[in-house]
Design a protein around this motif. Structure first.
Motif, mmCIF file in Angstrom:
data_model
loop_
_atom_site.group_PDB
_atom_site.id
_atom_site.type_symbol
_atom_site.label_atom_id
_atom_site.label_comp_id
_atom_site.label_asym_id
_atom_site.label_seq_id
_atom_site.Cartn_x
_atom_site.Cartn_y
_atom_site.Cartn_z
ATOM 1 N N LEU A 47 52.475 44.591 72.572
ATOM 2 C CA LEU A 47 52.356 43.147 72.723
ATOM 3 C C LEU A 47 52.844 42.450 71.461
ATOM 4 C CD1 LEU A 47 48.743 43.045 74.217
ATOM 5 C CD2 LEU A 47 50.889 42.816 75.497
ATOM 6 N N PRO A 48 53.439 41.283 71.593
ATOM 7 C CA PRO A 48 53.828 40.539 70.389
ATOM 8 C C PRO A 48 52.599 39.943 69.710
ATOM 9 C CG PRO A 48 54.202 39.216 72.348
ATOM 10 C CD PRO A 48 53.771 40.573 72.845
ATOM 11 N N ILE A 49 52.788 39.429 68.506
ATOM 12 C CA ILE A 49 51.745 38.647 67.850
ATOM 13 C C ILE A 49 51.842 37.236 68.426
ATOM 14 C CG2 ILE A 49 50.807 37.829 65.675
ATOM 15 C CD1 ILE A 49 50.730 40.857 66.011
ATOM 16 N N PHE A 50 50.792 36.828 69.141
ATOM 17 C CA PHE A 50 50.843 35.556 69.859
ATOM 18 C C PHE A 50 50.669 34.367 68.905
ATOM 19 C CE2 PHE A 50 49.063 38.548 73.115
ATOM 20 C CZ PHE A 50 50.209 38.600 73.896
ATOM 21 N N GLY A 51 51.111 33.211 69.388
ATOM 22 C CA GLY A 51 51.044 31.994 68.574
ATOM 23 C C GLY A 51 49.641 31.653 68.123
ATOM 24 N N TYR A 52 48.658 31.785 68.996
ATOM 25 C CA TYR A 52 47.286 31.426 68.608
ATOM 26 C C TYR A 52 46.735 32.412 67.588
ATOM 27 C CZ TYR A 52 45.373 35.060 71.733
ATOM 28 O OH TYR A 52 45.052 36.251 72.330
ATOM 29 N N GLU A 53 47.231 33.681 67.605
ATOM 30 C CA GLU A 53 46.814 34.652 66.592
ATOM 31 C C GLU A 53 47.390 34.278 65.227
ATOM 32 O OE1 GLU A 53 46.248 38.804 69.016
ATOM 33 O OE2 GLU A 53 48.313 38.107 68.721
ATOM 34 N N MET A 54 48.635 33.841 65.215
ATOM 35 C CA MET A 54 49.224 33.381 63.962
ATOM 36 C C MET A 54 48.535 32.124 63.461
ATOM 37 S SD MET A 54 51.328 35.545 62.848
ATOM 38 C CE MET A 54 51.803 34.503 61.462
ATOM 39 N N ASP A 55 48.037 31.305 64.377
ATOM 40 C CA ASP A 55 47.284 30.117 63.986
ATOM 41 C C ASP A 55 45.986 30.515 63.281
ATOM 42 O OD1 ASP A 55 46.872 27.190 64.068
ATOM 43 O OD2 ASP A 55 45.180 27.700 65.356
ATOM 44 N N ILE A 56 45.314 31.560 63.791
ATOM 45 C CA ILE A 56 44.108 32.071 63.137
ATOM 46 C C ILE A 56 44.431 32.517 61.717
ATOM 47 C CG2 ILE A 56 42.436 33.975 63.136
ATOM 48 C CD1 ILE A 56 42.462 33.828 66.210
ATOM 49 N N ILE A 57 45.497 33.291 61.556
ATOM 50 C CA ILE A 57 45.872 33.798 60.238
ATOM 51 C C ILE A 57 46.248 32.656 59.297
ATOM 52 C CG2 ILE A 57 47.514 35.223 58.972
ATOM 53 C CD1 ILE A 57 45.332 36.685 60.721
ATOM 54 N N SER A 58 46.989 31.686 59.804
ATOM 55 C CA SER A 58 47.366 30.539 58.983
ATOM 56 C C SER A 58 46.133 29.784 58.497
ATOM 57 C CB SER A 58 48.282 29.600 59.780
ATOM 58 O OG SER A 58 48.581 28.428 59.039
ATOM 59 N N ASN A 59 45.147 29.607 59.383
ATOM 60 C CA ASN A 59 43.926 28.894 59.005
ATOM 61 C C ASN A 59 43.112 29.693 57.991
ATOM 62 O OD1 ASN A 59 44.449 26.666 60.624
ATOM 63 N ND2 ASN A 59 43.407 27.533 62.400
ATOM 64 N N ILE A 60 43.074 31.016 58.133
ATOM 65 C CA ILE A 60 42.370 31.855 57.153
ATOM 66 C C ILE A 60 43.015 31.717 55.782
ATOM 67 C CG2 ILE A 60 41.946 34.246 56.450
ATOM 68 C CD1 ILE A 60 41.507 34.925 59.405
ATOM 69 N N GLU A 61 44.343 31.754 55.743
ATOM 70 C CA GLU A 61 45.042 31.684 54.466
ATOM 71 C C GLU A 61 44.929 30.306 53.828
ATOM 72 O OE1 GLU A 61 48.952 33.020 55.502
ATOM 73 O OE2 GLU A 61 48.456 35.135 55.104
ATOM 74 N N THR A 62 44.785 29.275 54.653
ATOM 75 C CA THR A 62 44.696 27.903 54.147
ATOM 76 C C THR A 62 43.290 27.548 53.703
ATOM 77 O OG1 THR A 62 46.483 27.252 55.637
ATOM 78 C CG2 THR A 62 45.162 25.484 54.691
ATOM 79 N N HIS A 63 42.280 28.083 54.403
ATOM 80 C CA HIS A 63 40.884 27.715 54.151
ATOM 81 C C HIS A 63 40.089 28.971 53.786
ATOM 82 C CE1 HIS A 63 41.799 23.832 56.045
ATOM 83 N NE2 HIS A 63 42.430 24.540 56.971
ATOM 84 N N ARG A 64 39.671 29.067 52.536
ATOM 85 C CA ARG A 64 38.976 30.284 52.094
ATOM 86 C C ARG A 64 37.556 30.384 52.654
ATOM 87 N NH1 ARG A 64 41.062 33.684 48.191
ATOM 88 N NH2 ARG A 64 43.147 33.101 47.537
ATOM 89 N N ASP A 65 36.990 29.275 53.107
ATOM 90 C CA ASP A 65 35.737 29.310 53.867
ATOM 91 C C ASP A 65 36.112 29.038 55.320
ATOM 92 O OD1 ASP A 65 33.650 29.592 51.744
ATOM 93 O OD2 ASP A 65 34.555 27.721 51.045
ATOM 94 N N TYR A 66 36.123 30.074 56.134
ATOM 95 C CA TYR A 66 36.671 29.978 57.490
ATOM 96 C C TYR A 66 35.669 30.536 58.497
ATOM 97 C CZ TYR A 66 39.672 31.082 61.528
ATOM 98 O OH TYR A 66 40.206 31.193 62.784
ATOM 99 N N ALA A 67 35.414 29.765 59.548
ATOM 100 C CA ALA A 67 34.524 30.206 60.633
ATOM 101 C C ALA A 67 35.256 30.068 61.955
ATOM 102 C CB ALA A 67 33.234 29.388 60.645
ATOM 103 N N LEU A 68 35.223 31.130 62.742
ATOM 104 C CA LEU A 68 35.915 31.150 64.036
ATOM 105 C C LEU A 68 34.912 31.364 65.163
ATOM 106 C CD1 LEU A 68 38.418 31.285 65.868
ATOM 107 C CD2 LEU A 68 38.586 33.730 65.314
ATOM 108 N N ASN A 69 34.825 30.387 66.048
ATOM 109 C CA ASN A 69 34.059 30.491 67.284
ATOM 110 C C ASN A 69 35.063 30.851 68.366
ATOM 111 O OD1 ASN A 69 32.580 30.123 69.624
ATOM 112 N ND2 ASN A 69 32.186 27.944 69.293
ATOM 113 N N LYS A 70 34.987 32.085 68.860
ATOM 114 C CA LYS A 70 36.068 32.569 69.718
ATOM 115 C C LYS A 70 35.541 33.168 71.017
ATOM 116 C CE LYS A 70 35.330 37.141 68.680
ATOM 117 N NZ LYS A 70 35.197 38.285 69.634
ATOM 118 N N ALA A 71 36.373 33.106 72.020
ATOM 119 C CA ALA A 71 36.074 33.773 73.285
ATOM 120 C C ALA A 71 36.260 35.271 73.116
ATOM 121 C CB ALA A 71 36.997 33.256 74.386
ATOM 122 N N ARG A 72 35.511 36.038 73.874
ATOM 123 C CA ARG A 72 35.685 37.482 73.811
ATOM 124 C C ARG A 72 37.013 37.873 74.453
ATOM 125 N NH1 ARG A 72 31.612 40.871 77.373
ATOM 126 N NH2 ARG A 72 33.052 42.449 76.567
#
Length: 282
Positions: A47-72
């Motif tokens: 599978l490719p790396i999806f856009g929303y996954e790259m969005d998660i990584i971008s937000n982690i790198e931008t914000h050192r205090d990061y909380a993700l509420n995610k669907a299973r």
């Protein structure tokens, strides 16, 4: 694995490993080197790396205090483990620590370490030492630890703390765990990553998302972002029909009260709004 895929991997190794391990600086290219994620359902294709996954990584790198509420089922843990490996391989600081906190679920801790070891298969020699709960990668140590405040405080030189499924640790009081995690932000400028599906309105994970003044960047990724990619709408609608509470929390990122609470939230809200009318007296 097909012959074509093996030849592709050998070519990549020739490009990156000619005189030692050369790691791509780009996260997507790094994933091509270690191997893209594999579908969990037949035909088990890459599978490719999806856009929303790259969005998660971008937000982690931008914000050192990061909380993700995610669907299973959206692949959040997988992509974050890959990013931790990416950072661990690139790290130049000797003895830098990457901590993965999985609560009291030691089986989950072992699974995470095993997954990261498997991801290193296409980078020969990168792992210097490994055990069930620890990997030494170049200058870095990736360590899976319990949600124990004393254990968390005991580490120095921390780059990342990943608190996985933080709402499901089954602790009577999990606030001391977060209180042990957060000082690493100032001690070593660590990334603090708190991730979970909701599990009621108790615990520090729920408090983060209900506190408008929280320092955390609050990211929400419901199931719909992965519809047709990793999640099948038919399966989700089946869960929605059979179990409303499970659907709302596990797929729709909603913080609900316990299903069998003695007082429904609507009743508690009415009591709170009228509380000033009923003052206790001596």
């Amino acid at each position: 694995m097909s012959l074509k895929r093996r030849l592709e991997l050998l070519e990549k190794k020739a490009n990156y490993l000619d005189s030692g391990v050369k790691i791509p600086q780009d996260f997507k290219k790094f994933n091509e080197l270690i191997g893209l994620p594999i579908s969990k359902i037949p035909p088990f294709k890459e599978l490719p790396i999806f856009g929303y996954e790259m969005d998660i990584i971008s937000n982690i790198e931008t914000h050192r205090d990061y909380a993700l509420n995610k669907a299973r089922g959206i692949g959040a843990t997988e992509i974050i483990l890959r990013w931790i490996l990416f950072r661990a391989v690139q790290n130049k600081i000797p003895g830098r620590k990457f901590l993965i906190v999985t609560g009291i679920r030691l089986g989950l801790a072992r699974d995470h370490i095993k997954r990261m070891i498997n991801l290193c298969y296409n980078i020969p020699g990168i792992i210097k030492q490994s055990s069930q709960y620890n990997i030494t990668i170049n200058n870095s140590e990736v360590i899976a630890i319990p949600a124990n405040p004393a254990a968390i405080r005991g580490y120095e030189n921390v780059e990342v703390i990943f608190a996985d499924e933080a709402a499901h640790w089954d602790l009577l009081d999990d606030d001391p765990v977060l209180e042990a995690i957060e000082p690493h932000r100032t001690k070593s400028n660590a990334h603090v990553i708190v991730v979970s599906t909701p599990n009621g309105r108790r615990g520090f994970f729920a408090k983060i998302f209900h506190n408008s003044e929280s320092k955390y960047y609050k990211d929400v990724k419901p199931w719909i972002i992965s519809e047709g990619l990793l999640i099948d709408r038919v399966e989700v609608e089946k869960v929605q029909k059979e179990d409303y509470y499970r659907f709302e929390q596990e797929y729709n990122c909603q913080f609900l009260t316990v299903r069998y609470a003695a007082f429904p939230p609507e009743v508690l809200a009415i009591l709170q709004s009228n509380s000033m009318e009923y003052q206790l007296s001596d």
